[in-house]
Design a protein around this motif. Sequence first.
Motif, short mmCIF file in Angstrom:
data_model
loop_
_atom_site.label_atom_id
_atom_site.label_comp_id
_atom_site.label_asym_id
_atom_site.label_seq_id
_atom_site.Cartn_x
_atom_site.Cartn_y
_atom_site.Cartn_z
N LYS A 32 50.77 43.95 43.68
CA LYS A 32 49.94 42.61 43.08
C LYS A 32 50.56 42.06 42.02
CE LYS A 32 45.80 43.62 45.21
NZ LYS A 32 45.75 42.40 46.33
N GLY A 33 51.05 42.89 41.02
CA GLY A 33 51.59 42.70 39.62
C GLY A 33 50.36 41.84 38.70
N GLY A 34 50.97 41.21 37.75
CA GLY A 34 49.95 40.57 36.84
C GLY A 34 49.16 41.48 35.95
N TRP A 35 47.93 41.22 35.88
CA TRP A 35 47.13 41.85 34.93
C TRP A 35 46.48 42.98 35.68
CZ3 TRP A 35 41.96 43.01 36.50
CH2 TRP A 35 41.57 42.30 37.61
N ILE A 36 46.66 43.09 37.04
CA ILE A 36 46.31 44.31 37.69
C ILE A 36 47.15 45.32 37.37
CG2 ILE A 36 45.84 45.04 40.10
CD1 ILE A 36 44.55 42.39 40.92
N LEU A 37 48.29 44.98 37.43
CA LEU A 37 49.65 46.09 37.15
C LEU A 37 49.30 46.41 35.77
CD1 LEU A 37 52.10 47.45 37.79
CD2 LEU A 37 53.27 45.30 37.33
#
Length: 219
Positions: free
Chosen positions: A116-121
């Motif tokens: 997913k990347g982004g803040w979730i990562l």
Amino acid sequence: MKKSGFVYRNGLSLVFLLLFLITLIAQALTGWKEHNQELQDENATALAFSAYLSTGHFISSTFENFQSEFLQMALYVILTIGLRQQGSAESKSLDEAEEVDREPIASADAPGPVKKGGWILKLYSHSLSIVFILLFLVSWGLHLCGSWIDHNDKQQLQGKALQGLFTYLGEPNFWFETFQNWQSEFLSVLSIVVLTIFLRQKGSPESKPVDAPHMETGK
């Protein structure tokens, strides 16, 4: 031939789970007997085992240990990111790049947050320390509440005035319980960090190879 049985693949966690349950039950039973002896000494009515499990005596003694363990693991995970110990199997290399420091790469087998990347990562990249910190804070709070309830139960039996939570927080009893657990956890981590410099255990991933030089850092 590849071994693929469930117990073989999960043996380490299963054994520790079993040991945890056995010792938790043993603690509850012996704590129940001890607490009832204290009540009888004060000419109070003994408690049934089920009732004992909701007392401050049981809650305090249980989470007093939990919170120190989670604090130990949280600090261990966080401090080993940047701190080194020459020769220790528990330390990252002094000067070589480590696999755990590389940037995550999305692949078919990567965990969902990596894809997913982004803040979730970003959150997932620090999830181990975050969860240990949360477990510590919850356990610390339950230890405080249990110790406070147990203290007031004793005050009531002795005909003394009850104390509010914040008043009790300023008393030495709770902090005595807390610090005696914290220092033992810090000592245990110090022991494995230093002892793995000079001592070995063949077959254990927590040890360097038996023939590794003492000053070789990491596994």
